[in-house]
Scaffold this active site. Structure first.
Site, PDB file in Angstrom:
ATOM      1  N   HIS A 114      49.568  43.406  29.704  1.00 31.17           N
ATOM      2  CA  HIS A 114      48.709  44.589  29.605  1.00 31.17           C
ATOM      3  C   HIS A 114      48.574  45.158  31.022  1.00 31.17           C
ATOM      4  O   HIS A 114      49.159  44.613  31.983  1.00 31.17           O
ATOM      5  CB  HIS A 114      47.350  44.221  29.002  1.00 31.17           C
ATOM      6  CG  HIS A 114      46.711  43.026  29.644  1.00 31.17           C
ATOM      7  ND1 HIS A 114      46.196  43.050  30.916  1.00 31.17           N
ATOM      8  CD2 HIS A 114      46.538  41.756  29.188  1.00 31.17           C
ATOM      9  CE1 HIS A 114      45.701  41.866  31.208  1.00 31.17           C
ATOM     10  NE2 HIS A 114      45.913  41.048  30.182  1.00 31.17           N
ATOM     11  N   HIS A 133      47.950  42.758  34.012  1.00 29.46           N
ATOM     12  CA  HIS A 133      49.150  42.093  34.567  1.00 29.46           C
ATOM     13  C   HIS A 133      49.956  43.078  35.424  1.00 29.46           C
ATOM     14  O   HIS A 133      50.460  42.715  36.489  1.00 29.46           O
ATOM     15  CB  HIS A 133      50.084  41.630  33.442  1.00 29.46           C
ATOM     16  CG  HIS A 133      49.540  40.548  32.562  1.00 29.46           C
ATOM     17  ND1 HIS A 133      49.219  40.747  31.251  1.00 29.46           N
ATOM     18  CD2 HIS A 133      49.288  39.240  32.821  1.00 29.46           C
ATOM     19  CE1 HIS A 133      48.796  39.619  30.721  1.00 29.46           C
ATOM     20  NE2 HIS A 133      48.815  38.683  31.651  1.00 29.46           N
ATOM     21  N   ASP A 184      40.423  35.149  35.292  1.00 26.61           N
ATOM     22  CA  ASP A 184      40.477  33.677  35.284  1.00 26.61           C
ATOM     23  C   ASP A 184      39.984  33.181  36.644  1.00 26.61           C
ATOM     24  O   ASP A 184      40.749  32.610  37.428  1.00 26.61           O
ATOM     25  CB  ASP A 184      41.918  33.221  35.002  1.00 26.61           C
ATOM     26  CG  ASP A 184      42.365  33.615  33.620  1.00 26.61           C
ATOM     27  OD1 ASP A 184      42.072  32.892  32.671  1.00 26.61           O
ATOM     28  OD2 ASP A 184      42.991  34.690  33.493  1.00 26.61           O
ATOM     29  N   GLN A 195      40.409  29.518  37.365  1.00 30.07           N
ATOM     30  CA  GLN A 195      41.820  29.150  37.514  1.00 30.07           C
ATOM     31  C   GLN A 195      42.289  29.356  38.959  1.00 30.07           C
ATOM     32  O   GLN A 195      43.038  28.530  39.508  1.00 30.07           O
ATOM     33  CB  GLN A 195      42.673  29.988  36.557  1.00 30.07           C
ATOM     34  CG  GLN A 195      44.168  29.843  36.759  1.00 30.07           C
ATOM     35  CD  GLN A 195      44.975  30.494  35.669  1.00 30.07           C
ATOM     36  OE1 GLN A 195      45.243  29.863  34.669  1.00 30.07           O
ATOM     37  NE2 GLN A 195      45.386  31.743  35.844  1.00 30.07           N
ATOM     38  N   SER A 228      42.804  41.492  28.359  1.00 30.71           N
ATOM     39  CA  SER A 228      43.297  40.143  28.082  1.00 30.71           C
ATOM     40  C   SER A 228      44.353  40.240  26.995  1.00 30.71           C
ATOM     41  O   SER A 228      44.226  41.070  26.078  1.00 30.71           O
ATOM     42  CB  SER A 228      42.134  39.272  27.573  1.00 30.71           C
ATOM     43  OG  SER A 228      42.630  38.094  26.978  1.00 30.71           O
TER      44      SER A 228
HETATM   45  O1  PAF Z   1      46.796  32.906  33.684  1.00 27.21           O
HETATM   46  C1  PAF Z   1      47.799  32.674  32.989  1.00 27.21           C
HETATM   47  O2  PAF Z   1      48.341  33.552  32.299  1.00 27.21           O
HETATM   48  C2  PAF Z   1      48.358  31.271  32.967  1.00 27.21           C
HETATM   49  O3  PAF Z   1      47.353  30.322  33.026  1.00 27.21           O
HETATM   50  C3  PAF Z   1      49.424  31.040  34.056  1.00 27.21           C
HETATM   51  C4  PAF Z   1      48.825  31.126  35.444  1.00 27.21           C
HETATM   52  C5  PAF Z   1      50.546  32.046  33.914  1.00 27.21           C
HETATM   53  C6  PAF Z   1      50.014  29.631  33.905  1.00 27.21           C
HETATM   54  O4  PAF Z   1      50.619  29.473  32.659  1.00 27.21           O
END
Ligand code: PAF
Length: 282
Positions: free
Chosen positions: A34, A37, A150, A153, A185
């Site tokens: 989307h 990204h 995220d 993350q 998302s």
């Molecule tokens: O954030 C994501 O889309 C995933 O966790 C990643 C970093 C591509 C790892 O698979």
């Protein structure tokens, strides 16, 4: 733009680029792209000579088989978007290519990985560390780009990079939102039109809750967010916490830390959505 599925072929191409002194940036994704990204890809294109985007739905980070099975997959659309964003290489491997053998590595990700997503999705961050470390090893990027939706993350990946002494700069990129405020998302594709109308209440409530600081106590803000969202029958908060932006540990008083972050996971029907917001307290 070249689409490559073999590790060996990608490494060969990238060695050639490095021999020409080109800098390489990486945008790891699970596809179903989307605008969020694409904003990472555009930044990567701007800041590096070569942009590599990976498309791989990583099975080891899913602790729920149904979630993995229903994760959206739109490869043809992804390739078109990446081409338009001037990405140079798309790495789209099959599962056997990334995991010829089961990956048994256990990462020491510390306290940042134990709370919130880590507590509710056991093994999730270890799986993220497995795939991201493999991608870093294959691509050897100078910079790697991750979306702040995220938020946790990013903190976990920073710990992994430190633990493995990897020479890569982690570049956090701002959350992109739909006109309604809903954080973009891939999982939004799973929402029914009715759910899509209700889901923005999550972001709206987070934003509204920032206006209570510093007048209300941290716990009062938490209660407000959870109760307001749970009043909508289609939404159910899994967790909401206000945490230190570096350690990700819960904050009890606003004065404890600068600009704490409210992190939420909530179900909209069957779809689990996450979002976060910064509380400016200085
Ligand atoms: O954030 C994501 O889309 C995933 O966790 C990643 C970093 C591509 C790892 O698979």
């Amino acid at each position: 733009m070249k689409v490559i599925s073999s590790i060996c072929e990608l490494k060969n191409c990238l060695s050639g680029e490095r021999r020409k002194s080109k800098t390489i940036g990486l945008v790891p994704t699970m596809g179903a792209l989307h605008d969020g990204h694409i904003s990472l890809v555009k930044r990567c294109v701007e800041e590096n000579d070569i942009c590599v985007a990976s498309l791989f739905v990583n099975p080891t980070q899913f602790n729920n088989k149904q979630d993995l099975a229903t994760y959206p997959r739109t490869p043809e659309n992804d390739y078109a978007l990446l081409e338009a964003a001037r990405c140079d290489y798309v790495f789209a491997p099959a599962e056997k290519e990334m995991y010829p053998e089961p990956d048994t590595r256990i990462f020491n990700l510390g306290p940042v990985a134990e709370v919130m997503e880590g507590a509710h999705r056991p093994g999730h961050f270890n799986g993220v560390a497995q795939i991201v470390s493999k991608l870093f090893d294959i691509v050897e990027p100078v910079k790697a780009y991750f979306g702040e939706k995220d938020f946790q993350q990013i903190a976990v990946i920073r710990v992994m990079v430190k633990e493995l002494n990897l020479p890569v700069e982690i570049v956090p990129c701002p959350i992109l939102r739909e006109a309604s405020g809903l954080a973009m998302s891939s999982r939004n594709m799973r929402l029914t039109p009715g759910q899509h109308q209700k889901a923005p209440l999550i972001a709206r409530t987070l934003k509204e809750s920032t206006t209570f600081v510093p007048g209300k106590k941290v716990q009062e803000v938490i209660d407000y967010v959870v109760n307001t969202i749970n009043k909508e029958p289609v939404l159910q908060v899994e967790y909401f916490d206000i945490v230190d932006r570096n350690t990700l540990q819960s904050v009890k008083n606003w004065e404890e830390t600068v600009d704490p972050v409210g992190c939420i996971a909530a179900f909209c029907g069957e779809t689990r959505l996450i979002d976060n917001i910064t509380y400016r307290n200085k």
